[in-house]
Design an enzyme around this catalytic site. Structure first.
Site, PDB file in Angstrom:
ATOM      1  N   LEU A 105      20.322 -34.210 -44.930  1.00 50.96           N
ATOM      2  CA  LEU A 105      20.940 -33.389 -43.792  1.00 50.96           C
ATOM      3  C   LEU A 105      22.398 -33.466 -44.575  1.00 50.96           C
ATOM      4  O   LEU A 105      22.935 -33.930 -45.421  1.00 50.96           O
ATOM      5  CB  LEU A 105      21.509 -34.873 -43.300  1.00 50.96           C
ATOM      6  CG  LEU A 105      20.305 -35.517 -42.061  1.00 50.96           C
ATOM      7  CD1 LEU A 105      20.603 -36.265 -41.439  1.00 50.96           C
ATOM      8  CD2 LEU A 105      19.867 -34.550 -41.782  1.00 50.96           C
ATOM      9  N   ASP A 106      23.313 -32.338 -44.126  1.00 53.73           N
ATOM     10  CA  ASP A 106      23.781 -31.955 -44.564  1.00 53.73           C
ATOM     11  C   ASP A 106      25.433 -33.298 -45.016  1.00 53.73           C
ATOM     12  O   ASP A 106      25.164 -34.149 -43.695  1.00 53.73           O
ATOM     13  CB  ASP A 106      25.240 -30.583 -43.897  1.00 53.73           C
ATOM     14  CG  ASP A 106      24.405 -29.369 -43.569  1.00 53.73           C
ATOM     15  OD1 ASP A 106      23.338 -29.614 -44.679  1.00 53.73           O
ATOM     16  OD2 ASP A 106      24.671 -28.570 -42.650  1.00 53.73           O
ATOM     17  N   ARG A 107      26.432 -33.132 -45.159  1.00 56.09           N
ATOM     18  CA  ARG A 107      27.253 -34.506 -44.868  1.00 56.09           C
ATOM     19  C   ARG A 107      28.086 -34.210 -43.553  1.00 56.09           C
ATOM     20  O   ARG A 107      28.208 -35.825 -43.273  1.00 56.09           O
ATOM     21  CB  ARG A 107      29.425 -34.140 -46.106  1.00 56.09           C
ATOM     22  CG  ARG A 107      29.411 -35.313 -46.822  1.00 56.09           C
ATOM     23  CD  ARG A 107      30.001 -34.386 -47.145  1.00 56.09           C
ATOM     24  NE  ARG A 107      31.837 -35.331 -47.446  1.00 56.09           N
ATOM     25  CZ  ARG A 107      33.385 -34.362 -47.946  1.00 56.09           C
ATOM     26  NH1 ARG A 107      32.797 -33.726 -48.676  1.00 56.09           N
ATOM     27  NH2 ARG A 107      34.269 -35.617 -47.886  1.00 56.09           N
ATOM     28  N   LYS A 192      22.348 -24.579 -38.990  1.00 56.42           N
ATOM     29  CA  LYS A 192      23.218 -24.126 -38.994  1.00 56.42           C
ATOM     30  C   LYS A 192      23.515 -22.213 -39.298  1.00 56.42           C
ATOM     31  O   LYS A 192      24.315 -21.878 -38.451  1.00 56.42           O
ATOM     32  CB  LYS A 192      24.759 -24.439 -40.018  1.00 56.42           C
ATOM     33  CG  LYS A 192      25.299 -25.862 -39.958  1.00 56.42           C
ATOM     34  CD  LYS A 192      25.861 -26.376 -40.897  1.00 56.42           C
ATOM     35  CE  LYS A 192      26.764 -27.776 -40.320  1.00 56.42           C
ATOM     36  NZ  LYS A 192      27.014 -28.561 -41.204  1.00 56.42           N
TER      37      LYS A 192
END
Ligand code: URA
Length: 244
Positions: A105-107, A192
């Protein structure tokens, strides 16, 4: 029959380090099938041999599966200088097994990260051809038009290939609407970028399920727990009625 080193087996499922196991073996505190082990590096089959340490039978697990509720600000890689990683959130006993996140997962993305040392299982759930969807809840900057929502669902080109179909559902119709989206691939910043494709922006993103297994709502941000065998199996037994 897969033979493994005794010290490795014990270190993988107890709080003892391999060095400590060596000392315990020297003291005669480790029994294999009722007899004192003579060497900490002796090879045994953990599936069939009974191992006892200080009188307690150890529960051997070939692989471990951990559900972690990732908070924002934590990176999913196993190591990144100056950053808190998902591995920093679990205790030594689990980390020592060599677990890694099955899908990143992204930060700034929160929610369900699965940590495991089972490479084949991780591959199975990440491979788009296996139809294991990942479900996310997101807040968007504004509402998609019906045409955009349809295009989002059917897929459009990204990184030179057509995205696989996804399932999109409006959860809250608001100025900044909330959507549920189920995707099969795991392209870099995929969701995104899917919204950016329509000049929209994802303001908050949370993974709430992997395949048929939902994130435990009782897990606070940063908390984790091991999966039961039934929960692990439910990941790949999915209700795909919403995702084509
Ligand atoms: N898609 C994204 O854009 N980010 C994630 O963290 C996961 C899916």
């Amino acid at each position: 029959m897969a033979l493994e080193r005794l010290d490795k087996i014990i270190a993988s499922c107890t709080a003892y380090s391999r060095r400590e196991v060596k000392i315990l073996v020297k003291r005669g505190a480790v029994l294999v099938d009722g007899a004192a082990a003579r060497f900490s590096d002796m090879k045994i089959d953990p599936q069939t041999s009974a191992i006892t340490v200080n009188g307690t039978r150890i529960a051997y697990q070939k692989f471990i599966y951990v559900m972690l509720n990732k908070p924002a600000g934590v990176v999913s890689s196993t190591e990144e200088k100056g950053m808190t990683t998902v591995l920093d959130l679990v205790d030594d006993e689990i980390r020592r097994r060599g677990v890694f996140p099955a899908g990143r997962l992204d930060r700034d993305t929160t929610g369900f990260v699965l940590l495991t040392d089972d490479g084949a299982f991780a591959h199975d759930i990440l491979s788009p051809s296996n139809h294991v969807t990942k479900t996310y809840i997101l807040t968007a900057a504004h509402k998609l038009t019906d045409a955009q929502a349809a295009e989002m669902t059917w897929g459009f080109p990204m990184d030179g290939e057509l995205l696989l179909p996804s399932a999109l559902r409006l959860v809250k119709d608001d100025l900044q609407p909330v959507y549920e989206i189920k995707i099969r691939q795991g392209k870099y910043h995929q969701i995104k970028r899917m919204f950016a494709h329509f000049d929209n922006q994802v303001l908050a993103l949370r993974r709430v399920a992997i395949g048929g297994l939902s994130l435990d709502p009782d897990l606070q941000a940063g908390a984790y727990r091991e999966l039961t065998p039934e929960e692990k199996n439910s990941i790949t037994v999915e209700n795909n009625s919403e995702s084509r």
